[in-house]
Design a protein around this motif. Sequence first.
Motif, mmCIF file in Angstrom:
data_model
loop_
_atom_site.group_PDB
_atom_site.id
_atom_site.type_symbol
_atom_site.label_atom_id
_atom_site.label_comp_id
_atom_site.label_asym_id
_atom_site.label_seq_id
_atom_site.Cartn_x
_atom_site.Cartn_y
_atom_site.Cartn_z
ATOM 1 N N TRP A 208 0.209 -39.692 62.868
ATOM 2 C CA TRP A 208 0.345 -38.618 61.882
ATOM 3 C C TRP A 208 1.332 -38.975 60.787
ATOM 4 O O TRP A 208 1.196 -38.522 59.650
ATOM 5 C CB TRP A 208 0.725 -37.313 62.575
ATOM 6 C CG TRP A 208 -0.447 -36.717 63.290
ATOM 7 C CD1 TRP A 208 -0.634 -36.615 64.635
ATOM 8 C CD2 TRP A 208 -1.636 -36.197 62.678
ATOM 9 N NE1 TRP A 208 -1.858 -36.057 64.912
ATOM 10 C CE2 TRP A 208 -2.495 -35.778 63.735
ATOM 11 C CE3 TRP A 208 -2.061 -36.041 61.371
ATOM 12 C CZ2 TRP A 208 -3.740 -35.218 63.497
ATOM 13 C CZ3 TRP A 208 -3.304 -35.466 61.135
ATOM 14 C CH2 TRP A 208 -4.126 -35.066 62.180
ATOM 15 N N VAL A 211 -0.822 -41.009 58.455
ATOM 16 C CA VAL A 211 -1.736 -40.139 57.703
ATOM 17 C C VAL A 211 -1.007 -39.513 56.525
ATOM 18 O O VAL A 211 -1.534 -39.439 55.403
ATOM 19 C CB VAL A 211 -2.319 -39.046 58.629
ATOM 20 C CG1 VAL A 211 -3.045 -37.981 57.820
ATOM 21 C CG2 VAL A 211 -3.270 -39.673 59.649
ATOM 22 N N THR A 240 -7.629 -42.760 55.022
ATOM 23 C CA THR A 240 -7.884 -41.380 55.421
ATOM 24 C C THR A 240 -8.888 -40.731 54.463
ATOM 25 O O THR A 240 -9.314 -41.342 53.476
ATOM 26 C CB THR A 240 -6.583 -40.569 55.410
ATOM 27 O OG1 THR A 240 -6.064 -40.557 54.068
ATOM 28 C CG2 THR A 240 -5.546 -41.185 56.345
ATOM 29 N N ARG A 241 -9.231 -39.494 54.770
ATOM 30 C CA ARG A 241 -10.159 -38.780 53.887
ATOM 31 C C ARG A 241 -9.653 -38.759 52.451
ATOM 32 O O ARG A 241 -10.401 -39.046 51.504
ATOM 33 C CB ARG A 241 -10.353 -37.355 54.399
ATOM 34 C CG ARG A 241 -11.154 -36.458 53.446
ATOM 35 C CD ARG A 241 -11.383 -35.077 54.018
ATOM 36 N NE ARG A 241 -12.122 -35.147 55.272
ATOM 37 C CZ ARG A 241 -13.445 -35.321 55.344
ATOM 38 N NH1 ARG A 241 -14.161 -35.430 54.229
ATOM 39 N NH2 ARG A 241 -14.048 -35.361 56.512
ATOM 40 N N THR A 261 -10.882 -41.517 63.810
ATOM 41 C CA THR A 261 -11.378 -40.141 63.835
ATOM 42 C C THR A 261 -12.446 -39.981 62.762
ATOM 43 O O THR A 261 -12.446 -40.681 61.738
ATOM 44 C CB THR A 261 -10.252 -39.124 63.575
ATOM 45 O OG1 THR A 261 -9.613 -39.447 62.318
ATOM 46 C CG2 THR A 261 -9.205 -39.158 64.673
ATOM 47 N N GLU A 298 -11.178 -34.000 60.182
ATOM 48 C CA GLU A 298 -10.230 -35.113 60.211
ATOM 49 C C GLU A 298 -10.974 -36.440 60.175
ATOM 50 O O GLU A 298 -11.989 -36.622 60.842
ATOM 51 C CB GLU A 298 -9.381 -35.030 61.474
ATOM 52 C CG GLU A 298 -8.312 -36.110 61.579
ATOM 53 C CD GLU A 298 -7.600 -36.062 62.932
ATOM 54 O OE1 GLU A 298 -6.908 -37.039 63.249
ATOM 55 O OE2 GLU A 298 -7.756 -35.056 63.657
#
Length: 319
Positions: A208, A211, A240-241, A261, A298
Motif C-alpha cells: 500500500w 500504491v 497501478t490503475r 490485483t 483495485e
Amino acid sequence: MPAPQTVRYGELIPCKTAFIDAHTPGSDQKENFTIIGGGVSESPDQHVHIATPHGFNIGAAGQPPKCRNSLHSHRTAEVFFVLSGRWRFFWGRRGDAGEVTLEKGDIINIPTGIFRGFENIGDDYGMIMAILGGDDAGGGVIWAPQVIDDADAHGLVLAETGKLYDTKKGEALPDGVSPMPKLTEAELQGYPELTPQQVVGWGVRRYWDMVALAGKAPVKVIGAEGIIRDRPGFDVDLVTRDSASCKPHRHDHPSVLMPVTGHWRVEWEGGADTLAPGDTMSVPAGLDHAAWPSMTGEAALYHIVGTGEPAGPSSLWEG
C-alpha cells in the motif's frame, strides 16, 4: 516480431521434488514453479514454461500452511513478492538473525551472500512469485550445511554436479561423482548475519505504500534510481490503475508483466490478451505494447524489465 507469451496461473506445472529438502519434514509439501528461464531446480522433473533467456528468471513457490523453504543463499539477486497468503522470511546461518512478515503485494529484495528461508504462516495455501538475477541464476543454490545433513538423513543426496539422487528409490551417485561439499567453518564466515535494520530497511517495501507512491506514474521499486537502490540486472516497477497508460511503449530488453490485483488488458500490434493475478506475460524486446486495467476496482501489477547489466552482488554492499 514474435508475440508475447502468457503463462496462466491455473496452468502452472509444479515440481514437488525440486530441491534437496523435498523429503525433510516441514519442507516436504513445497511446490516449485519455473516460469521463465532455467531456474535453479535440482530435479530433472522440473517443468520450464518459457525457456527464452531474459537476463533474469521468473519462478514461484507454493506452500500449504506451516511449510517452509530451507536456509540457502544465491550469488545473484532473489526478489519475492507475495501473491497470496501470509509469509515469514527469515535469515542468518541458523535462521535466527532476523525475520519479517509479508502479505499480499509486499516485496522483498534479499541481499546476496546471506542464508535465507521462508515459511507460509497463513491459514491457506499461499504463493510467492520470485525473480532471480542472471540467466543461470547465479549457478544454483548454496545450502546451509545443516540442510544437507537433514536431507541425507531422509534419503536425498545432492551431487557435486547439482543433481539430486533419492536413495529411497535405490538411486546412488554415479562412479566418480562426489556429494556436494558442505561449506567449511572458514567459508561460513563469508556469510554475514545481517540485522533486521539492514535487510528490512534496505530491501522490504509494503504494497500500500508503493500504491501511494505510484500516484500518476509507475513507481520504480528496484533499480539504480528505485526506492530499493540496486542494480541486479533488472528493474522492477509497480503500475497501478492511476499510473497505467494505454500509450504503446517498447523496451530494449525483454520485459515481464505480473498482475497482483485486478485484470489487465495488454495490446500490441496484431494481438491482445487479458491477464489476471498470478498470470505471467513475457514481452519480447522491441515490441510496442501497452497495459491498463480492463475492469473497475483495485488494480496493480509488477513490471520487470531487463537492463542488460550483469547480475552481481547487491548494492547494499556498496555502502
